[in-house]
Write an enzyme that holds these catalytic residues in place. Structure first.
Site, PDB file in Angstrom:
ATOM      1  N   SER A 181     -32.084 -10.448  -4.166  1.00 16.69           N
ATOM      2  CA  SER A 181     -32.584 -11.817  -4.050  1.00 16.69           C
ATOM      3  C   SER A 181     -31.691 -12.841  -4.735  1.00 16.69           C
ATOM      4  O   SER A 181     -31.703 -14.010  -4.353  1.00 16.69           O
ATOM      5  CB  SER A 181     -34.007 -11.911  -4.584  1.00 16.69           C
ATOM      6  OG  SER A 181     -34.075 -11.476  -5.922  1.00 16.69           O
ATOM      7  N   HIS A 209     -36.029 -10.549   1.744  1.00 13.42           N
ATOM      8  CA  HIS A 209     -35.077 -11.518   2.280  1.00 13.42           C
ATOM      9  C   HIS A 209     -34.402 -11.079   3.578  1.00 13.42           C
ATOM     10  O   HIS A 209     -33.609 -11.824   4.142  1.00 13.42           O
ATOM     11  CB  HIS A 209     -34.013 -11.849   1.230  1.00 13.42           C
ATOM     12  CG  HIS A 209     -34.622 -12.432  -0.005  1.00 13.42           C
ATOM     13  ND1 HIS A 209     -34.931 -13.755  -0.115  1.00 13.42           N
ATOM     14  CD2 HIS A 209     -35.030 -11.849  -1.159  1.00 13.42           C
ATOM     15  CE1 HIS A 209     -35.492 -13.980  -1.299  1.00 13.42           C
ATOM     16  NE2 HIS A 209     -35.558 -12.842  -1.944  1.00 13.42           N
ATOM     17  N   LYS A 239     -41.438 -15.938   3.171  1.00 13.68           N
ATOM     18  CA  LYS A 239     -40.038 -16.350   3.254  1.00 13.68           C
ATOM     19  C   LYS A 239     -39.684 -16.621   4.714  1.00 13.68           C
ATOM     20  O   LYS A 239     -40.191 -17.575   5.272  1.00 13.68           O
ATOM     21  CB  LYS A 239     -39.177 -15.309   2.551  1.00 13.68           C
ATOM     22  CG  LYS A 239     -39.479 -15.391   1.037  1.00 13.68           C
ATOM     23  CD  LYS A 239     -38.901 -14.353   0.171  1.00 13.68           C
ATOM     24  CE  LYS A 239     -39.348 -14.650  -1.269  1.00 13.68           C
ATOM     25  NZ  LYS A 239     -39.236 -13.513  -2.162  1.00 13.68           N
TER      26      LYS A 239
HETATM   27  C1  LIG Z   1     -40.050 -13.166  -3.341  1.00 15.22           C
HETATM   28  C2  LIG Z   1     -39.910 -11.725  -3.623  1.00 15.22           C
HETATM   29  C3  LIG Z   1     -41.036 -10.932  -3.908  1.00 15.22           C
HETATM   30  C4  LIG Z   1     -42.400 -11.527  -4.108  1.00 15.22           C
HETATM   31  O1  LIG Z   1     -43.000 -11.873  -2.919  1.00 15.22           O
HETATM   32  P1  LIG Z   1     -44.146 -12.978  -2.911  1.00 15.22           P
HETATM   33  O2  LIG Z   1     -44.811 -12.816  -1.612  1.00 15.22           O
HETATM   34  O3  LIG Z   1     -43.475 -14.287  -3.097  1.00 15.22           O
HETATM   35  O4  LIG Z   1     -45.051 -12.641  -4.070  1.00 15.22           O
HETATM   36  C5  LIG Z   1     -40.847  -9.571  -4.018  1.00 15.22           C
HETATM   37  N1  LIG Z   1     -39.630  -9.017  -3.907  1.00 15.22           N
HETATM   38  C6  LIG Z   1     -38.527  -9.753  -3.680  1.00 15.22           C
HETATM   39  C7  LIG Z   1     -37.201  -9.072  -3.563  1.00 15.22           C
HETATM   40  C8  LIG Z   1     -38.630 -11.125  -3.534  1.00 15.22           C
HETATM   41  O5  LIG Z   1     -37.543 -11.868  -3.328  1.00 15.22           O
END
Ligand SMILES: *Cc1c(COP(=O)(O)O)cnc(C)c1O
Length: 386
Positions: A181, A209, A239
């Site tokens: 990330s 992602h 996302k």
């Molecule tokens: C954003 C993210 C999460 C968390 O997901 P949410 O739905 O925002 O709680 C988990 N793992 C990774 C790698 C992320 O980038």
């Protein structure tokens, strides 16, 4: 009467401020998108994870309106009481089919899904092996699982192999971000699967992602990983999918087990069914989203070409929408971010402890919603500051 704990907390806040580590919440008005109003200023945003521009897409908004009329706002109860709506159920089936796994389970957030999976699959007699650059939610989940927790250097499979060979745990679980990330690079999925097979371990891949973006939107799983019973796949849905929530896809027995055991699934109110309706529409948009993905890809190529000769920072090698520009010191990253903001460009500085010391960076994220002009503005501004 003095209140020592409160005083310590205030000293802690002052120390964060002194170290340029204090975090601020910027105030957003209106909808998420490539152009947003933040703290009253109209800016081009290079920091959302809305990679396909679906967060405010008219088709998703219509789906929300229609579902709102039919099922109201609140889910009213947990999934195992009366909160499990047909729309949740339909989304799970559609998601599993799309990513090529037998079954899926919808969680309210990715953070909760990671807690649920790790605490259910690795208990006190288990061992979790995690990449050092894994997302914080995976680190927290491993720690809360009560399993022993072993971390390996970023993508260092030789070190991981040694750790697996030395393990005497009953259940082994290898855990990795699929697209990292803060760096934007992609985990070596098949090589991780080789190790999982060699040491009889699960492989849990967090594709927060990659889902929606890679492989026609299906995410970063390889064909082998898709077919493997050992591989448990996570997509977060706030996302690229533009909504909220997260879905775990795996062998049907894994999903059955999570329904029985995953406390962040069981002891929480189900997400509003209208979100599941939005997610069903989002999945259709992702499936039919090649044009969006091509637009996104052009912006990535354009940015990388434009920043090749920059001196103020170095772009990390990344082919994904996450394009980190490493600057070094926390204060420098903050200054650069500030200088861009004065030019109407919003790019956040990511500092320790989110990333390792001396690798503070601007985390540039691109979206299909950006125009070529938006990217040109960012490239020109960085060269002007350089
Ligand atoms: C954003 C993210 C999460 C968390 O997901 P949410 O739905 O925002 O709680 C988990 N793992 C990774 C790698 C992320 O980038």
């Amino acid at each position: 009467m003095s209140f020592a704990a409160l005083t310590r907390l205030q000293q802690g806040l002052a120390a964060l401020q002194a170290d340029h580590l204090e975090r601020h919440r910027r105030l957003l008005d209106g909808a998420q998108g490539a152009h947003v109003t933040i703290d009253g200023q109209r800016v081009v945003s290079f920091c959302s994870n809305d990679y396909l521009g679906l967060a405010a897409d008219p088709a998703l908004v219509s789906a929300a309106h229609a579902a709102l009329e039919q099922c109201g706002v609140g889910a009213g109860a947990a999934h195992l009481i009366t909160g499990h709506h047909r729309l949740h159920h339909e989304f799970e089936a559609a998601f599993a089919r799309f990513v090529g796994k037998p079954a899926a389970l919808l969680f309210s957030t990715g953070y909760m899904a990671n807690l649920g999976v790790l605490t259910s699959l690795a208990g006190r007699r288990g061992e979790v092996f995690g990449d050092k650059l894994n997302h914080a939610s995976l680190v927290d989940a491993a720690q809360l699982s009560g399993a022993s927790f072993t971390r390996y250097r970023h993508n260092d499979l030789a070190q991981l192999e040694g750790q697996l060979a030395a393990s005497t745990a009953q259940d082994r679980l290898i855990v990795s971000d699929l697209v990292f990330s803060m760096d934007g690079d992609i985990a070596p999925v098949d090589a991780l699967l080789d190790l999982a097979e060699g040491f009889d371990a699960w492989l849990y891949l967090d594709d927060a992602h990659g889902f929606g973006v890679l492989n026609g939107g299906r995410g970063g799983l390889t064909e082998r990983a898709r077919a493997s019973e050992r591989v448990i796949y996570l997509a977060t849905l706030g996302k690229a999918a533009g909504v909220a929530g997260a879905a775990v896809a795996a062998h049907a027995s894994v999903i059955d087990w999570l329904v029985q055991k995953a406390r962040p699934y069981i002891y929480t109110t189900a997400s509003p069914p209208l979100l599941a309706a939005c997610l069903l529409e989002s999945l259709r948009q992702i499936e039919a989203g090649d044009a969006r993905r091509e637009r996104l890809h052009s912006r990535i190529v354009q940015l990388r070409a434009g920043l090749e000769s920059l001196k103020v920072g170095t772009l990390m090698p990344s082919s994904t929408p996450i394009q980190p520009l490493v600057v070094g010191a926390n204060a420098e990253a903050v200054q650069l971010s500030q200088a861009l903001l004065e030019r109407g460009l919003l790019v956040p500085a990511i500092r320790t402890p989110t990333v390792p010391k001396d690798t503070a960076r601007l985390r540039i994220t691109l979206s299909a919603a950006h125009s070529a002009d938006d990217v040109t503005r960012l490239v020109e501004a960085l060269h002007a500051i350089d």
